[in-house]
Design an enzyme around this catalytic site. Sequence first.
Site, PDB file in Angstrom:
ATOM      1  N   SER A  36      -7.487  -3.330  19.113  1.00 51.34           N
ATOM      2  CA  SER A  36      -6.284  -3.154  18.838  1.00 51.34           C
ATOM      3  C   SER A  36      -5.344  -3.033  19.805  1.00 51.34           C
ATOM      4  N   ARG A  69       7.387  -4.707  18.225  1.00 51.52           N
ATOM      5  CA  ARG A  69       5.999  -5.220  17.884  1.00 51.52           C
ATOM      6  C   ARG A  69       5.988  -6.830  18.154  1.00 51.52           C
ATOM      7  N   ALA A  85     -12.214  -0.414   8.796  1.00 52.06           N
ATOM      8  CA  ALA A  85     -11.451   0.602   9.642  1.00 52.06           C
ATOM      9  C   ALA A  85     -10.480   1.407   8.892  1.00 52.06           C
ATOM     10  N   TYR A 102      -5.670   7.111  15.867  1.00 53.86           N
ATOM     11  CA  TYR A 102      -6.199   5.813  15.564  1.00 53.86           C
ATOM     12  C   TYR A 102      -6.407   5.065  16.776  1.00 53.86           C
ATOM     13  N   ILE A 160     -14.068  -6.746   4.315  1.00 54.42           N
ATOM     14  CA  ILE A 160     -13.792  -8.180   3.553  1.00 54.42           C
ATOM     15  C   ILE A 160     -12.793  -7.941   2.697  1.00 54.42           C
ATOM     16  N   PHE A 179       2.351  -0.601   5.624  1.00 54.40           N
ATOM     17  CA  PHE A 179       2.613  -1.085   6.879  1.00 54.40           C
ATOM     18  C   PHE A 179       4.248  -1.556   7.085  1.00 54.40           C
ATOM     19  N   SER A 239      -7.190   1.701   9.108  1.00 57.02           N
ATOM     20  CA  SER A 239      -6.287   1.045   9.675  1.00 57.02           C
ATOM     21  C   SER A 239      -4.787   1.535   9.946  1.00 57.02           C
ATOM     22  N   GLU A 260      -2.830  -1.222  19.708  1.00 58.71           N
ATOM     23  CA  GLU A 260      -2.419   0.103  19.616  1.00 58.71           C
ATOM     24  C   GLU A 260      -3.095   0.892  20.739  1.00 58.71           C
ATOM     25  N   LYS A 272      -9.842   3.345  18.506  1.00 56.93           N
ATOM     26  CA  LYS A 272      -9.930   1.885  18.811  1.00 56.93           C
ATOM     27  C   LYS A 272     -10.745   1.999  19.982  1.00 56.93           C
TER      28      LYS A 272
HETATM   29  P1  NAP Z   1      -6.876  -3.433   6.076  1.00 53.92           P
HETATM   30  O1  NAP Z   1      -6.070  -4.375   5.357  1.00 53.92           O
HETATM   31  O2  NAP Z   1      -6.438  -1.804   6.134  1.00 53.92           O
HETATM   32  O3  NAP Z   1      -8.366  -3.392   5.676  1.00 53.92           O
HETATM   33  C1  NAP Z   1      -9.743  -2.426   6.083  1.00 53.92           C
HETATM   34  C2  NAP Z   1     -10.673  -2.684   5.686  1.00 53.92           C
HETATM   35  O4  NAP Z   1     -11.721  -1.446   5.979  1.00 53.92           O
HETATM   36  C3  NAP Z   1     -10.729  -2.884   4.229  1.00 53.92           C
HETATM   37  O5  NAP Z   1     -11.687  -3.749   3.544  1.00 53.92           O
HETATM   38  C4  NAP Z   1     -11.627  -1.249   3.803  1.00 53.92           C
HETATM   39  O6  NAP Z   1     -12.231  -1.320   2.516  1.00 53.92           O
HETATM   40  C5  NAP Z   1     -12.533  -1.293   4.999  1.00 53.92           C
HETATM   41  N1  NAP Z   1     -13.026   0.202   4.959  1.00 53.92           N
HETATM   42  C6  NAP Z   1     -12.399   1.208   5.271  1.00 53.92           C
HETATM   43  N2  NAP Z   1     -13.199   2.086   5.302  1.00 53.92           N
HETATM   44  C7  NAP Z   1     -14.467   1.685   5.618  1.00 53.92           C
HETATM   45  C8  NAP Z   1     -15.718   2.269   5.378  1.00 53.92           C
HETATM   46  N3  NAP Z   1     -15.905   3.918   5.680  1.00 53.92           N
HETATM   47  N4  NAP Z   1     -16.545   1.660   4.998  1.00 53.92           N
HETATM   48  C9  NAP Z   1     -16.717   0.266   4.790  1.00 53.92           C
HETATM   49  N5  NAP Z   1     -15.437  -0.452   4.924  1.00 53.92           N
HETATM   50  C10 NAP Z   1     -14.405   0.332   5.056  1.00 53.92           C
HETATM   51  O7  NAP Z   1      -7.004  -3.702   7.682  1.00 53.92           O
HETATM   52  P2  NAP Z   1      -6.604  -5.372   8.594  1.00 53.92           P
HETATM   53  O8  NAP Z   1      -5.341  -5.343   8.591  1.00 53.92           O
HETATM   54  O9  NAP Z   1      -7.258  -6.439   7.659  1.00 53.92           O
HETATM   55  O10 NAP Z   1      -7.418  -5.040   9.892  1.00 53.92           O
HETATM   56  C11 NAP Z   1      -8.671  -5.435   9.996  1.00 53.92           C
HETATM   57  C12 NAP Z   1      -9.235  -4.796  11.312  1.00 53.92           C
HETATM   58  O11 NAP Z   1      -8.431  -5.032  12.305  1.00 53.92           O
HETATM   59  C13 NAP Z   1      -9.015  -3.243  11.105  1.00 53.92           C
HETATM   60  O12 NAP Z   1     -10.117  -2.636  12.012  1.00 53.92           O
HETATM   61  C14 NAP Z   1      -7.848  -2.705  11.901  1.00 53.92           C
HETATM   62  O13 NAP Z   1      -7.772  -1.614  12.603  1.00 53.92           O
HETATM   63  C15 NAP Z   1      -7.905  -3.771  12.981  1.00 53.92           C
HETATM   64  N6  NAP Z   1      -6.524  -4.448  13.615  1.00 53.92           N
HETATM   65  C16 NAP Z   1      -5.584  -4.744  12.590  1.00 53.92           C
HETATM   66  C17 NAP Z   1      -4.482  -5.420  13.117  1.00 53.92           C
HETATM   67  C18 NAP Z   1      -3.303  -5.957  12.399  1.00 53.92           C
HETATM   68  O14 NAP Z   1      -2.149  -5.822  12.614  1.00 53.92           O
HETATM   69  N7  NAP Z   1      -3.563  -6.154  11.075  1.00 53.92           N
HETATM   70  C19 NAP Z   1      -4.238  -5.433  14.508  1.00 53.92           C
HETATM   71  C20 NAP Z   1      -5.221  -5.017  15.457  1.00 53.92           C
HETATM   72  C21 NAP Z   1      -6.477  -4.668  14.919  1.00 53.92           C
HETATM   73  P3  NAP Z   1     -11.524  -0.525   1.117  1.00 53.92           P
HETATM   74  O15 NAP Z   1     -10.847  -2.055   0.488  1.00 53.92           O
HETATM   75  O16 NAP Z   1     -12.706  -0.191   0.484  1.00 53.92           O
HETATM   76  O17 NAP Z   1     -10.466   0.382   1.442  1.00 53.92           O
HETATM   77  O1  G4F Z   2       3.623  -1.444  10.343  1.00 56.65           O
HETATM   78  P1  G4F Z   2       3.077  -0.506  11.356  1.00 56.65           P
HETATM   79  O2  G4F Z   2       2.488   0.916  10.511  1.00 56.65           O
HETATM   80  O3  G4F Z   2       2.004  -0.786  12.157  1.00 56.65           O
HETATM   81  P2  G4F Z   2       1.506  -0.146  13.638  1.00 56.65           P
HETATM   82  O4  G4F Z   2       1.699   1.197  13.875  1.00 56.65           O
HETATM   83  O5  G4F Z   2       2.179  -1.059  14.743  1.00 56.65           O
HETATM   84  O6  G4F Z   2       0.104  -0.617  13.499  1.00 56.65           O
HETATM   85  C1  G4F Z   2      -0.684  -1.835  13.027  1.00 56.65           C
HETATM   86  O7  G4F Z   2      -0.386  -2.702  14.101  1.00 56.65           O
HETATM   87  C2  G4F Z   2      -1.760  -2.113  14.963  1.00 56.65           C
HETATM   88  C3  G4F Z   2      -1.784  -3.225  16.112  1.00 56.65           C
HETATM   89  O8  G4F Z   2      -0.698  -2.878  17.098  1.00 56.65           O
HETATM   90  C4  G4F Z   2      -2.865  -2.189  14.287  1.00 56.65           C
HETATM   91  F1  G4F Z   2      -4.074  -1.719  15.096  1.00 56.65           F
HETATM   92  C5  G4F Z   2      -3.155  -1.121  13.164  1.00 56.65           C
HETATM   93  O9  G4F Z   2      -4.171  -1.218  12.440  1.00 56.65           O
HETATM   94  C6  G4F Z   2      -1.734  -1.608  12.205  1.00 56.65           C
HETATM   95  O10 G4F Z   2      -2.297  -2.661  11.523  1.00 56.65           O
HETATM   96  O11 G4F Z   2       4.305   0.379  12.183  1.00 56.65           O
HETATM   97  C7  G4F Z   2       4.955  -0.619  13.028  1.00 56.65           C
HETATM   98  C8  G4F Z   2       6.163   0.051  13.572  1.00 56.65           C
HETATM   99  C9  G4F Z   2       5.916   1.393  14.141  1.00 56.65           C
HETATM  100  O12 G4F Z   2       6.646   1.730  15.412  1.00 56.65           O
HETATM  101  C10 G4F Z   2       6.455   2.322  13.215  1.00 56.65           C
HETATM  102  O13 G4F Z   2       7.011   3.785  13.807  1.00 56.65           O
HETATM  103  O14 G4F Z   2       7.171   0.233  12.588  1.00 56.65           O
HETATM  104  C11 G4F Z   2       7.847   1.674  12.530  1.00 56.65           C
HETATM  105  N1  G4F Z   2       8.144   2.133  11.401  1.00 56.65           N
HETATM  106  C12 G4F Z   2       9.377   2.473  11.150  1.00 56.65           C
HETATM  107  N2  G4F Z   2       9.791   2.899   9.884  1.00 56.65           N
HETATM  108  C13 G4F Z   2       7.510   2.239  10.340  1.00 56.65           C
HETATM  109  C14 G4F Z   2       8.331   2.725   9.163  1.00 56.65           C
HETATM  110  N3  G4F Z   2       6.349   1.906   9.868  1.00 56.65           N
HETATM  111  C15 G4F Z   2       5.768   2.354   8.839  1.00 56.65           C
HETATM  112  N4  G4F Z   2       4.567   2.093   8.422  1.00 56.65           N
HETATM  113  N5  G4F Z   2       6.731   2.762   7.698  1.00 56.65           N
HETATM  114  C16 G4F Z   2       7.903   2.965   8.159  1.00 56.65           C
HETATM  115  O15 G4F Z   2       8.669   3.318   7.181  1.00 56.65           O
END
Ligand code: NAP
Ligand code: G4F
Length: 328
Positions: free
Chosen positions: A124, A216, A81, A148, A10, A187, A83, A126, A152
């Site tokens: 995801s 992406r 997660a 990761y 949350i 990110f 993440s 991913e 997933k």
């Molecule tokens: P996020 O901002 O990184 O948030 C992750 C959350 O998980 C935080 O609240 C974190 O808590 C909590 N957490 C981590 N380890 C934990 C543990 N051991 N026990 C309990 N809570 C824990 O991620 P998000 O972008 O909101 O994504 C939400 C979910 O969707 C994740 O599972 C991610 O992998 C998945 N997802 C995200 C995307 C995307 O593009 N955003 C896409 C596909 C799937 P703390 O605040 O304590 O660190």
């Molecule tokens: O923003 P990213 O770190 O996201 P990524 O790896 O796509 O993962 C995110 O999306 C997933 C869904 O497909 C989620 F499941 C996951 O939890 C997360 O939210 O990287 C995006 C792209 C990658 O190809 C990376 O190589 O950006 C490229 N990139 C280039 N320069 C970079 C950078 N990524 C990061 N984080 N930092 C850089 O400097």
Amino acid sequence: MAKTAFITGITGQDGSYLAELLLSKGYRVCGMVRRSSNDSLQRIEHLRDQIEFYQADLLDQSSIAGVLAEVQPDEVYNLGAQSFVATSWSQPVLTAEFTAVGVTRMLDAIRQVCPKARFYQASSSEMYGKVQAVPQKEDTPFYPRSPYGVAKVYGHYITVNYRESYGMFACSGILFNHESPRRGLEFVTRKITHHVARIKMGLEKELRLGNLDAKRDWGFAGDYVVAMWLMLQQDKPEDYVVGTGETHTVREFVEIAFDRVGLDWKKYVVIDPKFIRPAEVDLLLSDPSKAQQELGWRLTVPFHKLVHMMVDSDLAIARQQKMLRAAA
Ligand code: NAP
Ligand code: G4F
């Protein structure tokens, strides 16, 4: 009577938008938080008084079961997660514990103490990794490219397995990248908009990035939590792909972000091999037609607007930081 939702993660980006959505629908919202020596409620500060917080950890089975038994939720959203993909190479075992086995801990606790609760798993894009088809849809085979992504895939299939083994109402949303001004700074999207804003304000001189060619399918996080909720309102539990159906390179994101503040990105971006990954996901592109047709899910924020929204928000923050610096 008001429904009760229980959200892991949350304090994260999605957790904050989902909590807002569910509160607006009149839910009792309960959030799982792990113990921290710092306050991690920044993203939900504005909702703090409306949420019930429970301390537990995805690593700790009995803490999860205890909290679920007390809360007795109607809906459970498992968003917690590790993440960040890049960290999954340096902490692969921890990533598996949180992101993979943590899902089994949640499902098994639900099975034992609140089996009627509906369960959402944050799967995801991913999982598609080295993509086997373009665009990717629900039946596209998985080929994860990071610890990761592998974790997933486990979380995804254990959700399918508990649905089929125990008849639980358990769904996975296969969500493509979704972003917002609340995105973590590591990110790529938020990293770009944060640095663009600071460069514009004269607080920094460059932006160091890795692979600019990666593609992406980026949408707005606020839209994606609506899809999560819709999945749990259906008659039958199923899995859905959620994305925009458009793909853009990291370079395009960079260009639009610098354009927004009237700067030429080529003067500021430095390629740093430190940010190149051991294995890359080159292209993600969703086919969200099932979610659109069966859930009636719609996007409200197109790609350009998303980039502008994030740059504008980071500009406001950078402006404030500059003023504070000047006043100090
Ligand atoms: P996020 O901002 O990184 O948030 C992750 C959350 O998980 C935080 O609240 C974190 O808590 C909590 N957490 C981590 N380890 C934990 C543990 N051991 N026990 C309990 N809570 C824990 O991620 P998000 O972008 O909101 O994504 C939400 C979910 O969707 C994740 O599972 C991610 O992998 C998945 N997802 C995200 C995307 C995307 O593009 N955003 C896409 C596909 C799937 P703390 O605040 O304590 O660190
Ligand atoms: O923003 P990213 O770190 O996201 P990524 O790896 O796509 O993962 C995110 O999306 C997933 C869904 O497909 C989620 F499941 C996951 O939890 C997360 O939210 O990287 C995006 C792209 C990658 O190809 C990376 O190589 O950006 C490229 N990139 C280039 N320069 C970079 C950078 N990524 C990061 N984080 N930092 C850089 O400097």
